[in-house]
Scaffold this motif. Sequence first.
Motif, PDB file in Angstrom:
ATOM      1  N   HIS A 160       0.826  -1.214   0.000  1.00  0.00           N
ATOM      2  CA  HIS A 160       0.000   0.000   0.000  1.00  0.00           C
ATOM      3  C   HIS A 160       0.862   1.267   0.000  1.00  0.00           C
ATOM      4  O   HIS A 160       0.525   2.248  -0.660  1.00  0.00           O
ATOM      5  CB  HIS A 160      -0.941   0.003   1.209  1.00  0.00           C
ATOM      6  CG  HIS A 160      -2.203  -0.753   0.957  1.00  0.00           C
ATOM      7  ND1 HIS A 160      -3.193  -0.287   0.125  1.00  0.00           N
ATOM      8  CD2 HIS A 160      -2.635  -1.948   1.420  1.00  0.00           C
ATOM      9  CE1 HIS A 160      -4.186  -1.167   0.097  1.00  0.00           C
ATOM     10  NE2 HIS A 160      -3.869  -2.176   0.869  1.00  0.00           N
ATOM     11  N   ILE A 161       1.950   1.232   0.745  1.00  0.00           N
ATOM     12  CA  ILE A 161       2.840   2.410   0.796  1.00  0.00           C
ATOM     13  C   ILE A 161       3.444   2.660  -0.591  1.00  0.00           C
ATOM     14  O   ILE A 161       3.448   3.790  -1.089  1.00  0.00           O
ATOM     15  CB  ILE A 161       3.950   2.231   1.868  1.00  0.00           C
ATOM     16  CG1 ILE A 161       3.343   2.256   3.270  1.00  0.00           C
ATOM     17  CG2 ILE A 161       5.012   3.315   1.744  1.00  0.00           C
ATOM     18  CD1 ILE A 161       4.285   1.832   4.379  1.00  0.00           C
ATOM     19  N   LEU A 162       3.936   1.594  -1.224  1.00  0.00           N
ATOM     20  CA  LEU A 162       4.531   1.748  -2.558  1.00  0.00           C
ATOM     21  C   LEU A 162       3.485   2.236  -3.553  1.00  0.00           C
ATOM     22  O   LEU A 162       3.767   3.087  -4.399  1.00  0.00           O
ATOM     23  CB  LEU A 162       5.145   0.430  -3.039  1.00  0.00           C
ATOM     24  CG  LEU A 162       6.375  -0.080  -2.289  1.00  0.00           C
ATOM     25  CD1 LEU A 162       6.881  -1.375  -2.920  1.00  0.00           C
ATOM     26  CD2 LEU A 162       7.498   0.950  -2.283  1.00  0.00           C
ATOM     27  N   GLN A 173      -3.306   8.434   5.393  1.00  0.00           N
ATOM     28  CA  GLN A 173      -4.674   8.738   4.947  1.00  0.00           C
ATOM     29  C   GLN A 173      -4.995   8.064   3.620  1.00  0.00           C
ATOM     30  O   GLN A 173      -6.081   7.532   3.429  1.00  0.00           O
ATOM     31  CB  GLN A 173      -4.830  10.245   4.818  1.00  0.00           C
ATOM     32  CG  GLN A 173      -5.003  10.934   6.159  1.00  0.00           C
ATOM     33  CD  GLN A 173      -5.411  12.369   5.991  1.00  0.00           C
ATOM     34  OE1 GLN A 173      -4.862  13.066   5.138  1.00  0.00           O
ATOM     35  NE2 GLN A 173      -6.347  12.818   6.786  1.00  0.00           N
ATOM     36  N   GLU A 174      -4.032   8.105   2.700  1.00  0.00           N
ATOM     37  CA  GLU A 174      -4.252   7.537   1.372  1.00  0.00           C
ATOM     38  C   GLU A 174      -4.415   6.017   1.444  1.00  0.00           C
ATOM     39  O   GLU A 174      -5.259   5.451   0.759  1.00  0.00           O
ATOM     40  CB  GLU A 174      -3.084   7.935   0.459  1.00  0.00           C
ATOM     41  CG  GLU A 174      -3.176   7.462  -0.975  1.00  0.00           C
ATOM     42  CD  GLU A 174      -4.436   7.918  -1.703  1.00  0.00           C
ATOM     43  OE1 GLU A 174      -5.060   8.914  -1.279  1.00  0.00           O
ATOM     44  OE2 GLU A 174      -4.802   7.251  -2.696  1.00  0.00           O
ATOM     45  N   VAL A 175      -3.610   5.387   2.317  1.00  0.00           N
ATOM     46  CA  VAL A 175      -3.711   3.922   2.476  1.00  0.00           C
ATOM     47  C   VAL A 175      -5.095   3.561   3.032  1.00  0.00           C
ATOM     48  O   VAL A 175      -5.750   2.643   2.542  1.00  0.00           O
ATOM     49  CB  VAL A 175      -2.588   3.383   3.401  1.00  0.00           C
ATOM     50  CG1 VAL A 175      -2.842   1.941   3.801  1.00  0.00           C
ATOM     51  CG2 VAL A 175      -1.229   3.497   2.713  1.00  0.00           C
ATOM     52  N   ALA A 176      -5.567   4.333   4.025  1.00  0.00           N
ATOM     53  CA  ALA A 176      -6.884   4.062   4.619  1.00  0.00           C
ATOM     54  C   ALA A 176      -7.991   4.264   3.573  1.00  0.00           C
ATOM     55  O   ALA A 176      -8.919   3.464   3.469  1.00  0.00           O
ATOM     56  CB  ALA A 176      -7.106   4.975   5.812  1.00  0.00           C
ATOM     57  N   ARG A 177      -7.842   5.330   2.761  1.00  0.00           N
ATOM     58  CA  ARG A 177      -8.863   5.627   1.741  1.00  0.00           C
ATOM     59  C   ARG A 177      -8.874   4.549   0.663  1.00  0.00           C
ATOM     60  O   ARG A 177      -9.894   4.004   0.307  1.00  0.00           O
ATOM     61  CB  ARG A 177      -8.571   6.996   1.111  1.00  0.00           C
ATOM     62  CG  ARG A 177      -9.663   7.526   0.197  1.00  0.00           C
ATOM     63  CD  ARG A 177      -9.157   8.639  -0.702  1.00  0.00           C
ATOM     64  NE  ARG A 177      -8.114   8.192  -1.627  1.00  0.00           N
ATOM     65  CZ  ARG A 177      -8.339   7.537  -2.754  1.00  0.00           C
ATOM     66  NH1 ARG A 177      -9.562   7.218  -3.092  1.00  0.00           N
ATOM     67  NH2 ARG A 177      -7.335   7.176  -3.531  1.00  0.00           N
ATOM     68  N   ARG A 178      -7.668   4.206   0.173  1.00  0.00           N
ATOM     69  CA  ARG A 178      -7.541   3.247  -0.920  1.00  0.00           C
ATOM     70  C   ARG A 178      -8.042   1.855  -0.513  1.00  0.00           C
ATOM     71  O   ARG A 178      -8.612   1.133  -1.319  1.00  0.00           O
ATOM     72  CB  ARG A 178      -6.077   3.150  -1.334  1.00  0.00           C
ATOM     73  CG  ARG A 178      -5.857   2.690  -2.760  1.00  0.00           C
ATOM     74  CD  ARG A 178      -4.387   2.476  -2.986  1.00  0.00           C
ATOM     75  NE  ARG A 178      -3.644   3.719  -3.125  1.00  0.00           N
ATOM     76  CZ  ARG A 178      -3.427   4.312  -4.289  1.00  0.00           C
ATOM     77  NH1 ARG A 178      -3.906   3.788  -5.402  1.00  0.00           N
ATOM     78  NH2 ARG A 178      -2.741   5.432  -4.356  1.00  0.00           N
ATOM     79  N   SER A 179      -7.810   1.488   0.752  1.00  0.00           N
ATOM     80  CA  SER A 179      -8.211   0.143   1.196  1.00  0.00           C
ATOM     81  C   SER A 179      -9.628   0.139   1.768  1.00  0.00           C
ATOM     82  O   SER A 179     -10.066  -0.885   2.306  1.00  0.00           O
ATOM     83  CB  SER A 179      -7.233  -0.364   2.256  1.00  0.00           C
ATOM     84  OG  SER A 179      -7.330   0.447   3.406  1.00  0.00           O
ATOM     85  N   GLY A 180     -10.316   1.269   1.671  1.00  0.00           N
ATOM     86  CA  GLY A 180     -11.669   1.348   2.216  1.00  0.00           C
ATOM     87  C   GLY A 180     -11.677   1.213   3.731  1.00  0.00           C
ATOM     88  O   GLY A 180     -12.643   0.693   4.296  1.00  0.00           O
ATOM     89  N   GLY A 181     -10.583   1.605   4.371  1.00  0.00           N
ATOM     90  CA  GLY A 181     -10.510   1.568   5.836  1.00  0.00           C
ATOM     91  C   GLY A 181     -10.084   0.227   6.410  1.00  0.00           C
ATOM     92  O   GLY A 181      -9.988   0.071   7.618  1.00  0.00           O
TER      93      GLY A 181
END
Lengths: 163, 116
Positions: free
Chosen positions: B14-16, B31-39
Motif C-alpha cells: 500500500h505504501i509503494l 490517509q491515502e492507504v486508509a482511503r484506498r483500502s476502504g478503511g
Amino acid sequence: MAAGNLSIQYSERVYNALLSLYPFHFRVRFAPEMLQLFRDCCRDALEKGQVAVVVAFWLRLTRDVFVSVVRERGRELMRPVGAEHPLVGIVDLLLIPSMVTANLIALGPILTLLVRGSAKLPLDQFFMTSGFFSVAIGTLAVVASVVVTKLRPTVRLWVKLSA
Amino acid sequence: MAKNFLPLTPAVFHILLTLADGEAHGYAMMQEVARRSGGTVRLGPGTLYGAISRLLEDQLIEESEERPDPDMDDSRRRYYRLTKLGGQVLAAETERLSDLVKAARSTKVVRKLKPV
C-alpha cells in the motif's frame, strides 16, 4: 478548543514517553516524524469529538506501539554485526574462534596453575579445573561481546551527534 | 532483482502504491492507504515508519528534498518518493497478485461463489 489543545499536549507527552521503547537508532531517525504524525492523528480524533473515536484511536495506537516495538527490537537484534563495513564483520568472525581456541589452550590452564599454585594436580583434576575456568571466561567474554556489540553503534552515533 | 523482494506485506504494498502517485509525507500516506483500502488497512505511526525504515534500507524509496508547495507545508515533515527499483518491485508484486487472482478465478469453487 483550549481543552482540546491541552488533551493533545498531554497525549503527546504520553506518546513521547512510549517512543523511548523503540531502539535508539530508530528513535533518532523517526521519532520527530512519528510525533508529528501522532499529533495529526490525535487532532483528527479530537475533531470528531466522540469519546468512542478517541478511545478507539488510543486502543489502535497501543496495539501499534506494542507490535512495532517488538518488531523493531527484534530487527535490531538480528542486524548483522558488520553491517556498516564488511571488514568489521570479518574481524568479528575471526575473533570469536581465535578467542575460544586461546581460551581453551592458554587461559584455562594458566588460571588453573595460578589458582592452585605449585600444588601438583592429577591430570584429570587439572583438565577439569582448566575446563571450568575456560567455560567461565568464555561466558564472560560472550556477555562482554554482546554488550560491546550493542553499544558500538550507539557510541558511534553519540560521537557523530556531539561532533 | 525485483523478485527478490516478493511477496510484499500489505502495508508495504500500500505504501509503494501510494508513492506511485507521487511523493508524500507520513500523514498523507496513512490517509491515502486508509482511503484506498476502504478503511481495512489502517497504519499506525510505528507500523508506517517501521515499513518506511525497511523500504529506505532496501532502497525501494528515498527521501525527497523537494517540497510540493513550500508555503503551504510544514518544513518539519519529510517527504518520500519511489525509486526506480521500488517501481519495479511494485510492478512485479502487482503482476504476482494478478496471476494469483487469475489462478483463483479459474478454480470451480471461486467461479461458483460470489462475495457476500
